[in-house]
Scaffold this motif. Sequence first.
Motif, PDB file in Angstrom:
ATOM      1  N   LEU A 167       0.817  -1.197   0.000  1.00  0.00           N
ATOM      2  CA  LEU A 167       0.000   0.000   0.000  1.00  0.00           C
ATOM      3  C   LEU A 167       0.863   1.264   0.000  1.00  0.00           C
ATOM      4  CD1 LEU A 167      -2.824  -0.959   2.532  1.00  0.00           C
ATOM      5  CD2 LEU A 167      -2.756  -1.266   0.046  1.00  0.00           C
ATOM      6  N   SER A 168       0.375   2.279  -0.688  1.00  0.00           N
ATOM      7  CA  SER A 168       1.018   3.591  -0.693  1.00  0.00           C
ATOM      8  C   SER A 168       0.014   4.615  -0.205  1.00  0.00           C
ATOM      9  CB  SER A 168       1.484   3.946  -2.103  1.00  0.00           C
ATOM     10  OG  SER A 168       2.529   3.080  -2.516  1.00  0.00           O
ATOM     11  N   ILE A 169       0.514   5.635   0.494  1.00  0.00           N
ATOM     12  CA  ILE A 169      -0.373   6.688   0.987  1.00  0.00           C
ATOM     13  C   ILE A 169       0.062   8.040   0.435  1.00  0.00           C
ATOM     14  CG2 ILE A 169      -0.975   5.373   3.047  1.00  0.00           C
ATOM     15  CD1 ILE A 169       0.896   7.252   4.638  1.00  0.00           C
ATOM     16  N   ASN A 170      -0.510   9.116   0.996  1.00  0.00           N
ATOM     17  CA  ASN A 170      -0.359  10.433   0.382  1.00  0.00           C
ATOM     18  C   ASN A 170       1.013  11.078   0.526  1.00  0.00           C
ATOM     19  OD1 ASN A 170      -0.547  10.960   3.098  1.00  0.00           O
ATOM     20  ND2 ASN A 170      -2.476  12.072   2.988  1.00  0.00           N
ATOM     21  N   ALA A 171       1.819  10.682   1.490  1.00  0.00           N
ATOM     22  CA  ALA A 171       3.140  11.298   1.679  1.00  0.00           C
ATOM     23  C   ALA A 171       4.110  10.256   2.200  1.00  0.00           C
ATOM     24  CB  ALA A 171       3.050  12.483   2.633  1.00  0.00           C
ATOM     25  N   GLU A 172       5.047   9.854   1.351  1.00  0.00           N
ATOM     26  CA  GLU A 172       5.993   8.805   1.711  1.00  0.00           C
ATOM     27  C   GLU A 172       7.425   9.282   1.530  1.00  0.00           C
ATOM     28  OE1 GLU A 172       3.513   4.745   0.892  1.00  0.00           O
ATOM     29  OE2 GLU A 172       4.617   5.570  -0.817  1.00  0.00           O
ATOM     30  N   VAL A 173       8.322   8.698   2.324  1.00  0.00           N
ATOM     31  CA  VAL A 173       9.723   9.118   2.338  1.00  0.00           C
ATOM     32  C   VAL A 173      10.602   7.979   1.836  1.00  0.00           C
ATOM     33  CG1 VAL A 173      11.626   9.969   3.765  1.00  0.00           C
ATOM     34  CG2 VAL A 173       9.268  10.668   4.269  1.00  0.00           C
ATOM     35  N   TYR A 174      11.496   8.302   0.906  1.00  0.00           N
ATOM     36  CA  TYR A 174      12.443   7.357   0.330  1.00  0.00           C
ATOM     37  C   TYR A 174      13.852   7.899   0.571  1.00  0.00           C
ATOM     38  CZ  TYR A 174       8.260   5.750  -2.142  1.00  0.00           C
ATOM     39  OH  TYR A 174       7.003   5.288  -2.447  1.00  0.00           O
ATOM     40  N   SER A 175      14.810   6.987   0.706  1.00  0.00           N
ATOM     41  CA  SER A 175      16.168   7.439   1.022  1.00  0.00           C
ATOM     42  C   SER A 175      17.210   6.623   0.287  1.00  0.00           C
ATOM     43  CB  SER A 175      16.411   7.352   2.533  1.00  0.00           C
ATOM     44  OG  SER A 175      17.731   7.747   2.860  1.00  0.00           O
ATOM     45  N   LEU A 176      18.314   7.275  -0.079  1.00  0.00           N
ATOM     46  CA  LEU A 176      19.451   6.623  -0.717  1.00  0.00           C
ATOM     47  C   LEU A 176      20.721   7.179  -0.080  1.00  0.00           C
ATOM     48  CD1 LEU A 176      19.942   4.520  -2.950  1.00  0.00           C
ATOM     49  CD2 LEU A 176      20.329   6.414  -4.527  1.00  0.00           C
ATOM     50  N   PRO A 177      21.188   6.531   1.000  1.00  0.00           N
ATOM     51  CA  PRO A 177      22.354   7.050   1.724  1.00  0.00           C
ATOM     52  C   PRO A 177      23.599   7.218   0.861  1.00  0.00           C
ATOM     53  CG  PRO A 177      21.226   5.378   3.029  1.00  0.00           C
ATOM     54  CD  PRO A 177      20.603   5.352   1.663  1.00  0.00           C
ATOM     55  N   SER A 178      23.771   6.369  -0.177  1.00  0.00           N
ATOM     56  CA  SER A 178      24.968   6.462  -1.005  1.00  0.00           C
ATOM     57  C   SER A 178      25.065   7.798  -1.734  1.00  0.00           C
ATOM     58  CB  SER A 178      24.993   5.322  -2.032  1.00  0.00           C
ATOM     59  OG  SER A 178      23.883   5.407  -2.913  1.00  0.00           O
ATOM     60  N   LYS A 179      23.928   8.439  -1.971  1.00  0.00           N
ATOM     61  CA  LYS A 179      23.910   9.750  -2.619  1.00  0.00           C
ATOM     62  C   LYS A 179      23.502  10.862  -1.661  1.00  0.00           C
ATOM     63  CE  LYS A 179      23.175   8.269  -7.409  1.00  0.00           C
ATOM     64  NZ  LYS A 179      24.420   8.853  -7.925  1.00  0.00           N
ATOM     65  N   LYS A 180      23.387  10.512  -0.374  1.00  0.00           N
ATOM     66  CA  LYS A 180      22.968  11.500   0.633  1.00  0.00           C
ATOM     67  C   LYS A 180      21.669  12.183   0.193  1.00  0.00           C
ATOM     68  CE  LYS A 180      26.362  11.997   3.848  1.00  0.00           C
ATOM     69  NZ  LYS A 180      26.210  12.300   5.280  1.00  0.00           N
ATOM     70  N   LEU A 181      20.717  11.380  -0.251  1.00  0.00           N
ATOM     71  CA  LEU A 181      19.477  11.898  -0.810  1.00  0.00           C
ATOM     72  C   LEU A 181      18.287  11.308  -0.078  1.00  0.00           C
ATOM     73  CD1 LEU A 181      18.115  13.560  -3.135  1.00  0.00           C
ATOM     74  CD2 LEU A 181      18.084  11.427  -4.441  1.00  0.00           C
ATOM     75  N   VAL A 182      17.359  12.165   0.337  1.00  0.00           N
ATOM     76  CA  VAL A 182      16.081  11.733   0.889  1.00  0.00           C
ATOM     77  C   VAL A 182      14.983  12.419   0.092  1.00  0.00           C
ATOM     78  CG1 VAL A 182      16.190  13.536   2.675  1.00  0.00           C
ATOM     79  CG2 VAL A 182      14.630  11.612   2.963  1.00  0.00           C
ATOM     80  N   VAL A 183      13.957  11.661  -0.259  1.00  0.00           N
ATOM     81  CA  VAL A 183      12.888  12.164  -1.125  1.00  0.00           C
ATOM     82  C   VAL A 183      11.554  12.039  -0.417  1.00  0.00           C
ATOM     83  CG1 VAL A 183      11.647  11.839  -3.297  1.00  0.00           C
ATOM     84  CG2 VAL A 183      14.136  11.598  -3.242  1.00  0.00           C
ATOM     85  N   LEU A 184      10.792  13.116  -0.414  1.00  0.00           N
ATOM     86  CA  LEU A 184       9.412  13.097   0.080  1.00  0.00           C
ATOM     87  C   LEU A 184       8.488  13.192  -1.125  1.00  0.00           C
ATOM     88  CD1 LEU A 184       7.127  13.331   2.183  1.00  0.00           C
ATOM     89  CD2 LEU A 184       7.589  15.796   2.283  1.00  0.00           C
TER      90      LEU A 184
END
Length: 292
Positions: A98-115
């Motif tokens: 399931l996916s909802i309205n606001a989710e957070v993804y992260s990729l430590p190798s690129k120091k990137l977090v996505v909302l």
Amino acid sequence: MRRGAEGPLRRTDAHARTAPVPPGAMFVPCGSSAPPDFEGFTLLLPAVSVGNVGQLAVDLVIFTLDMPKVGYFYTDCLVPMVGNNPYAAAAAENSTELSINAEVYSLPSKKLVVLQIRSPFVKNKYRSFCQTLLSWVKSSRCAKVILLSSSHAYQCDDQQLHGTPLRYLLSPAIQKTAGELMQRLNWKEMEKVAAYPGVNDTDMVLRIPGGGITTLLFSESCSNGIQMAVLLKFCSEGDNIPDALALVNYLNEWIQLVKSEQKSDAPATPSQWKIPHSWRLLFGSGLPLALF
């Protein structure tokens, strides 16, 4: 938003079985694991703006980089929504997550977090969301915030009609570190327009029609000393996939998420960005053949 796979929703997603949300929480990690460390990371997020261009561009980043979901952004400022995993093929094992309205993804190798934001804002909740978001940025110690947005092309003034339809904005806190680079890239800063055209052309203001929370979030970031950059594209409603590709390439010129297959200084091509499976349903399933 105009996407999301159709199908029965079954509560089989392990990520959905999170611990109860504590009062006042903003970021809720998946499962019972400890919250990930975002210190020094770049936070990338979309504005819910004309053509959903920012959201589509963020989809490309998440899917191309195969970013794992690390949590949810808990807020009452967005219209509630739930759907199937937008990044899974229909027959894939994880398609029923399931996916909802606001989710957070992260990729430590690129120091990137996505909302990623998948639903519109509740009326009169814009300011509350901006304050909550910036509070999270400060508490998580993110290095900078990049907001992907769009604006109505038909409301461009004369100076905005010249050259590229892509623009940027930098808060004072990030100006020193990113300003010179933007100039070397020959990027165009978003122009200010007259507050009262034809009456008083000396008072200039920042206007981003169709940009959703863009202007408010940018001004709040400036006031709070947040390092924020806004990247936006002038566009119209319709098939906005080309706009999303143009915007994500614009972003890639700066932070180099995807390397070009040709020359190191060449922009990434559309084929280098992976298209999420849910995009097949951007415009619905088509007209029934029985009509013809």
